[in-house]
Motif scaffolding. Structure first.
Motif, PDB file in Angstrom:
ATOM      1  N   LEU A 266       0.860  -1.179   0.000  1.00 11.99           N
ATOM      2  CA  LEU A 266       0.000   0.000   0.000  1.00 11.99           C
ATOM      3  C   LEU A 266       0.895   1.226   0.000  1.00 11.99           C
ATOM      4  N   TYR A 267       0.469   2.282  -0.668  1.00 14.27           N
ATOM      5  CA  TYR A 267       1.268   3.511  -0.742  1.00 14.27           C
ATOM      6  C   TYR A 267       0.432   4.729  -0.347  1.00 14.27           C
ATOM      7  N   LEU A 268       1.140   5.747   0.099  1.00  8.29           N
ATOM      8  CA  LEU A 268       0.525   7.052   0.304  1.00  8.29           C
ATOM      9  C   LEU A 268       1.510   8.099  -0.175  1.00  8.29           C
ATOM     10  N   GLN A 269       1.204   8.695  -1.315  1.00  2.94           N
ATOM     11  CA  GLN A 269       2.020   9.781  -1.840  1.00  2.94           C
ATOM     12  C   GLN A 269       1.532  11.079  -1.223  1.00  2.94           C
ATOM     13  N   MET A 270       2.416  11.767  -0.543  1.00  2.00           N
ATOM     14  CA  MET A 270       2.050  12.993   0.160  1.00  2.00           C
ATOM     15  C   MET A 270       2.815  14.160  -0.447  1.00  2.00           C
ATOM     16  N   ASN A 271       2.093  15.079  -1.032  1.00  2.00           N
ATOM     17  CA  ASN A 271       2.685  16.266  -1.641  1.00  2.00           C
ATOM     18  C   ASN A 271       2.256  17.512  -0.875  1.00  2.00           C
ATOM     19  N   SER A 272       2.995  18.585  -1.094  1.00  2.00           N
ATOM     20  CA  SER A 272       2.665  19.875  -0.465  1.00  2.00           C
ATOM     21  C   SER A 272       2.425  19.709   1.034  1.00  2.00           C
ATOM     22  N   LEU A 273       3.336  19.044   1.684  1.00  2.00           N
ATOM     23  CA  LEU A 273       3.173  18.759   3.100  1.00  2.00           C
ATOM     24  C   LEU A 273       3.141  20.030   3.929  1.00  2.00           C
ATOM     25  N   LYS A 274       2.347  19.984   4.978  1.00  2.00           N
ATOM     26  CA  LYS A 274       2.177  21.110   5.884  1.00  2.00           C
ATOM     27  C   LYS A 274       2.581  20.687   7.297  1.00  2.00           C
ATOM     28  N   PRO A 275       2.945  21.636   8.130  1.00  2.00           N
ATOM     29  CA  PRO A 275       3.304  21.277   9.520  1.00  2.00           C
ATOM     30  C   PRO A 275       2.199  20.503  10.226  1.00  2.00           C
ATOM     31  N   GLU A 276       0.952  20.805   9.883  1.00  2.00           N
ATOM     32  CA  GLU A 276      -0.166  20.098  10.530  1.00  2.00           C
ATOM     33  C   GLU A 276      -0.303  18.647  10.081  1.00  2.00           C
ATOM     34  N   ASP A 277       0.485  18.237   9.096  1.00  2.00           N
ATOM     35  CA  ASP A 277       0.520  16.832   8.688  1.00  2.00           C
ATOM     36  C   ASP A 277       1.447  16.011   9.587  1.00  2.00           C
ATOM     37  N   THR A 278       2.158  16.672  10.457  1.00  2.00           N
ATOM     38  CA  THR A 278       3.074  15.973  11.361  1.00  2.00           C
ATOM     39  C   THR A 278       2.307  14.991  12.243  1.00  2.00           C
TER      40      THR A 278
END
Length: 123
Positions: free
Chosen positions: A78-90
């Motif tokens: 399974l994958y999760l591509q995360m773009n344009s990460l934000k501090p609130e994604d921590t």
């Protein structure tokens, strides 16, 4: 059966990361899979899910347009591509396998959980 998430790390805001989740056995091809996350001091929350056929996906509003969930049943991954990460994604990101074939946002529909991988986004 084990799930092992990997790919987390420390990145700056705006960067990208790709999380992977490998299953120890090819037993999830008929199950929906999902990603959840837990930030410090907060409840574990739904991030994204994908149905067993891979054609149906669901995302929490805060990641729509930035994250993409996908699966490769042949590789049991399974994958999760995360773009344009934000501090609130921590958060610590967990992968999970559902007991059903359709997507779900509810934690108790997921039977198997990985140990999680830490994603830290600095501002």
């Amino acid at each position: 059966v084990q799930l092992q998430a990997s790919g987390g790390g420390l990145v700056q805001a705006g960067a990208s990361l790709r999380l992977s989740c490998a299953a120890s056995k090819p037993t999830f091809s008929n199950n929906a899979l999902g990603w959840f996350r837990q930030a410090p001091g907060k409840e574990r929350e739904f991030v994204a899910a994908i149905a067993w056929k891979g054609g149906t996906t669901d995302y929490t509003d805060s990641v729509k347009g930035r994250f993409t969930i996908s699966r490769d049943n042949a590789k049991n991954t399974l994958y999760l591509q995360m773009n344009s990460l934000k501090p609130e994604d921590t958060a610590i990101y967990y992968c999970a396998a559902s007991m059903t074939s359709t997507t779900s946002r509810t934690r108790n529909t997921y039977r198997y959980w990985g140990k999680g991988t830490l994603v830290t986004v600095s501002s």
